[in-house]
Design an enzyme around this catalytic site. Structure first.
Site, PDB file in Angstrom:
ATOM      1  CG  ASP A  13     -10.911  -0.806   4.600  1.00 55.73           C
ATOM      2  OD1 ASP A  13     -10.476  -1.939   4.310  1.00 55.73           O
ATOM      3  OD2 ASP A  13     -11.752  -0.610   5.506  1.00 55.73           O
ATOM      4  CB  SER A  39      -8.374   1.161  11.776  1.00 54.56           C
ATOM      5  OG  SER A  39      -9.697   0.823  11.467  1.00 54.56           O
ATOM      6  NE  ARG A  72     -14.844  -4.345   2.621  1.00 53.30           N
ATOM      7  CZ  ARG A  72     -14.858  -3.150   3.179  1.00 53.30           C
ATOM      8  NH1 ARG A  72     -15.980  -2.454   3.213  1.00 53.30           N
ATOM      9  NH2 ARG A  72     -13.779  -2.644   3.704  1.00 53.30           N
ATOM     10  CG  LEU A 104       4.654  13.419  -2.451  1.00 49.99           C
ATOM     11  CD1 LEU A 104       3.576  14.095  -1.609  1.00 49.99           C
ATOM     12  CD2 LEU A 104       3.967  12.589  -3.543  1.00 49.99           C
ATOM     13  CG  HIS A 126      -4.150  -7.148  -1.017  1.00 51.68           C
ATOM     14  ND1 HIS A 126      -4.788  -6.179  -0.275  1.00 51.68           N
ATOM     15  CD2 HIS A 126      -4.322  -8.309  -0.331  1.00 51.68           C
ATOM     16  CE1 HIS A 126      -5.312  -6.729   0.816  1.00 51.68           C
ATOM     17  NE2 HIS A 126      -5.057  -8.018   0.791  1.00 51.68           N
TER      18      HIS A 126
HETATM   19  C1  FPP Z   1      -7.145  -2.892   3.005  1.00 46.83           C
HETATM   20  O1  FPP Z   1      -8.010  -3.703   2.268  1.00 46.83           O
HETATM   21  C2  FPP Z   1      -5.802  -2.839   2.449  1.00 46.83           C
HETATM   22  C3  FPP Z   1      -4.678  -3.327   3.055  1.00 46.83           C
HETATM   23  C4  FPP Z   1      -4.681  -4.016   4.345  1.00 46.83           C
HETATM   24  C5  FPP Z   1      -3.352  -3.208   2.436  1.00 46.83           C
HETATM   25  C6  FPP Z   1      -3.124  -2.059   1.513  1.00 46.83           C
HETATM   26  C7  FPP Z   1      -2.113  -2.475   0.531  1.00 46.83           C
HETATM   27  C8  FPP Z   1      -2.058  -2.130  -0.772  1.00 46.83           C
HETATM   28  C9  FPP Z   1      -2.981  -1.170  -1.379  1.00 46.83           C
HETATM   29  C10 FPP Z   1      -1.066  -2.750  -1.669  1.00 46.83           C
HETATM   30  C11 FPP Z   1       0.388  -2.576  -1.354  1.00 46.83           C
HETATM   31  C12 FPP Z   1       0.808  -1.226  -0.916  1.00 46.83           C
HETATM   32  C13 FPP Z   1       1.804  -0.476  -1.419  1.00 46.83           C
HETATM   33  C14 FPP Z   1       2.177   0.778  -0.699  1.00 46.83           C
HETATM   34  C15 FPP Z   1       2.543  -0.796  -2.672  1.00 46.83           C
HETATM   35  P1  FPP Z   1      -8.634  -4.959   3.000  1.00 46.83           P
HETATM   36  O2  FPP Z   1      -7.805  -6.135   2.652  1.00 46.83           O
HETATM   37  O3  FPP Z   1      -8.769  -4.692   4.458  1.00 46.83           O
HETATM   38  O4  FPP Z   1     -10.022  -5.027   2.317  1.00 46.83           O
HETATM   39  P2  FPP Z   1     -11.399  -5.561   2.953  1.00 46.83           P
HETATM   40  O5  FPP Z   1     -11.701  -4.669   4.131  1.00 46.83           O
HETATM   41  O6  FPP Z   1     -12.359  -5.384   1.839  1.00 46.83           O
HETATM   42  O7  FPP Z   1     -11.185  -6.984   3.326  1.00 46.83           O
END
Ligand code: FPP
Length: 245
Positions: free
Chosen positions: A21, A197, A25, A132, A38
């Site tokens: 998460d 969540s 931000r 893994l 991302h």
């Molecule tokens: C949460 O941050 C993250 C996600 C919803 C997506 C996670 C995805 C990645 C790390 C990239 C792609 C994944 C792979 C496996 C290659 P948020 O957007 O909720 O952040 P915020 O809470 O600060 O808005």
């Protein structure tokens, strides 16, 4: 002893799950668009996977896209799906080289065709790997998973394949998306939020929870070592007293 040696001096968690998460931000703090967060989040994914493989952690499950994430702006959903396809294409070699098996849990049929195809190609190509198991939770929601399990078991009861009296925890385990995985030992969530969540609700029954204030794109190998060291310090009693252990 350095941090890695410290981690390796005690039993490792067999299954680590991470709620990644804070990408949005992180980007906002830098005055950038969420997509930038991302993109940088994928670097932390790579680090976490390689670190777990190097340590000898057998299972890593990452919450990459929740059922609720479909409600994000269309452009952000597209960005995440594109990142997924490009990461899979880019990292297949690293997965093979490191003997890592890719798996996925969630309502995979709801993924765009391109993502579904690429995902299944990599799953198929890495299915013999043993070091893994990297499981991506995609279009995943724990309540949906449990609902699906209840439906599948009900159909078997209706068709006289299972009798209701024999339904126990192991039968439920066998019908969850995670049927091939052990229970989660350590659940990590980054970015300071302290909630689950809708992630692996059944599977975290006895997991140790570790909340880090670090935003996911900043989550390094050292942060992961520290999470494991904290896990190793805790006494897991599974309902027993200290004296019984
Ligand atoms: C949460 O941050 C993250 C996600 C919803 C997506 C996670 C995805 C990645 C790390 C990239 C792609 C994944 C792979 C496996 C290659 P948020 O957007 O909720 O952040 P915020 O809470 O600060 O808005």
């Amino acid at each position: 002893m350095n941090l890695k040696e410290h981690v390796l001096s005690k039993p490792l968690p067999k299954h680590i799950a991470i709620i990644m998460d804070g990408n949005g931000r992180w980007a906002k703090q830098k005055g950038m668009l969420r997509a930038f967060g991302h993109e940088n989040g994928t670097k932390s994914v790579k680090t976490a996977v390689e670190t777990c493989a190097a340590l000898g952690v057998e299972n890593l499950t990452l919450y990459a896209f929740s059922t609720e994430n479909w409600n994000r702006p269309k452009l952000e959903v597209q960005t995440l799906m594109k990142l997924l396809v490009s990461s899979l294409k880019k990292e297949i070699k690293t997965l093979q080289k490191n003997n890592i098996k890719l798996a996925a849990i969630g309502n995979l049929n709801s993924l765009p065709a391109k993502v579904y195809k690429e995902l299944h190609e990599v799953i198929d190509q890495t299915k013999q790997n043993t070091r893994l198991t990297l499981t991506l939770a995609l279009s995943y929601g724990s309540r949906e998973e449990i609902l699906n399990t209840v439906k599948e078991i009900s159909i078997k009861v209706k068709n006289n394949i299972i009798s209701p009296e024999i339904i126990d925890e192991s039968i439920i385990n066998e019908h969850l998306y995670t049927r091939n995985l052990p229970d989660v030992d350590l659940l990590i969530r980054t970015s300071g939020e302290q909630r689950i969540s809708n992630f692996l609700l059944w599977q975290i029954a006895y997991a140790e929870l570790y909340f880090s204030d670090v935003l996911w794109p900043d989550f390094t190998k050292e942060h992961l070592y520290n999470a494991i060291i904290e896990y190793q310090k805790r006494e897991r009693r599974f309902g027993k007293t200290s004296e019984q252990l």
